[in-house]
Design an enzyme around this catalytic site. Structure first.
Site, mmCIF file in Angstrom:
data_model
loop_
_atom_site.group_PDB
_atom_site.id
_atom_site.type_symbol
_atom_site.label_atom_id
_atom_site.label_comp_id
_atom_site.label_asym_id
_atom_site.label_seq_id
_atom_site.Cartn_x
_atom_site.Cartn_y
_atom_site.Cartn_z
ATOM 1 N N ASP A 261 0.863 -1.170 0.000
ATOM 2 C CA ASP A 261 0.000 0.000 0.000
ATOM 3 C C ASP A 261 0.911 1.235 0.000
ATOM 4 O O ASP A 261 2.085 1.156 0.389
ATOM 5 C CB ASP A 261 -0.874 -0.037 1.264
ATOM 6 C CG ASP A 261 -1.604 1.267 1.514
ATOM 7 O OD1 ASP A 261 -2.276 1.745 0.580
ATOM 8 O OD2 ASP A 261 -1.473 1.808 2.633
ATOM 9 N N MET A 262 0.372 2.369 -0.395
ATOM 10 C CA MET A 262 1.203 3.571 -0.477
ATOM 11 C C MET A 262 0.981 4.522 0.701
ATOM 12 O O MET A 262 1.813 4.636 1.583
ATOM 13 C CB MET A 262 0.965 4.273 -1.820
ATOM 14 C CG MET A 262 1.538 3.485 -2.993
ATOM 15 S SD MET A 262 1.279 4.273 -4.593
ATOM 16 C CE MET A 262 2.113 5.841 -4.367
ATOM 17 N N THR B 279 -2.535 0.147 -4.412
ATOM 18 C CA THR B 279 -2.964 1.431 -3.874
ATOM 19 C C THR B 279 -4.395 1.804 -4.245
ATOM 20 O O THR B 279 -4.945 1.306 -5.229
ATOM 21 C CB THR B 279 -1.990 2.536 -4.365
ATOM 22 O OG1 THR B 279 -2.397 3.812 -3.849
ATOM 23 C CG2 THR B 279 -1.950 2.613 -5.892
#
Length: 251
Positions: free
Chosen positions: A14-15, A48
């Site tokens: 994930d970002m 994301t």
């Protein structure tokens, strides 16, 4: 060729709140360990809620040429500029979600294939666009809960969040988990060989489906409870722990 000495073959990151610090940067230490993983033959995939054009600069910064999951799984990219699969929201549902936002006087946004629209800049006709994701943001817990109830009544939707004050909506069955499953097919690996790291409800499905599901120290409690492992926060290089202590440790 992939280095098969390692149990895990893919690191899905994930970002926001995970790869990126609160300043929306990738720390030098995190970048350094991601490169060590890549050198060891581990695939690194951005996973994301962002649209591809908002994620790509960070992928380029890391030198990634691997598949990418964007918009919570509504798009899967074979490589940074080659689309593998795209799943669209029914415009009729987008219209109804827009009506709910207006009814509750709530800030909303939506990703079309081309652009990000929001409360201040909306479209003349919903049916003239192809939609990937719809979202609401409000600090009012009661309003957010009411919107959630109305969304559940609509059906045909996958409802998550990327922070405790928002709701994010994708087509039913579409999540980062479905996106990473598609990436696994492309790479010829299984979900058991995936390490997935995240902090919000839009990471929950992939954290539960992966061989090793990791919650950041700053993750929502529900995510921490579902994870196999909790590491440091996004400002404490939690990803370094994952790579150093769980992916590359075997060698």
């Amino acid at each position: 060729m992939l280095n098969n000495q390692y149990r895990y073959k893919l690191l899905a990151l994930d970002m926001d709140g995970t790869l990126l610090t609160d300043e929306h940067e990738i720390s030098h230490e995190t970048s350094s360990w991601i490169h060590k993983a890549m050198k060891a033959g581990i695939h690194v995939c951005l996973s994301t809620g962002r649209a591809a054009h908002h994620a790509l600069p960070y992928g380029q910064e890391l030198g990634l040429d691997t598949p990418m999951v964007t918009v919570n799984g509504s798009e899967v990219w074979k490589s940074p500029n080659e689309l593998q699969v795209r799943t669209l929201l029914d415009p009729e549902l987008v219209s109804k979600m827009h009506e709910i936002a207006i009814k509750h006087d709530c800030w909303f946004w939506a990703y079309s294939v081309d652009k990000l629209f929001n409360s201040e800049r909306w479209v003349e006709s919903i049916y003239d666009h192809e939609w990937l994701k719809f979202g609401y943001t409000t600090d009012d817990n009661e309003v957010r809960h009411q919107i959630l109830m109305e969304l559940q009544d609509l059906g045909g939707l996958q409802i998550t969040n990327s922070s405790t004050t928002n709701l994010e909506i994708n087509p039913a069955g579409i999540s980062k988990a479905s996106g990473i499953q598609e990436v696994c097919k492309l790479l010829g690996i299984t979900m058991e060989e995936v390490v997935a790291v995240g902090d919000s409800l839009n990471d929950l499905a992939v954290i539960q489906a992966a061989g090793l599901g990791v919650a950041m120290g700053n993750a929502q409690e529900t995510v921490k409870e579902a994870a196999d492992l909790v590491v440091g926060t996004n400002n404490e290089d939690g990803i370094v722990e994952v790579i150093r202590d769980y992916i590359l440790k075997e060698a």
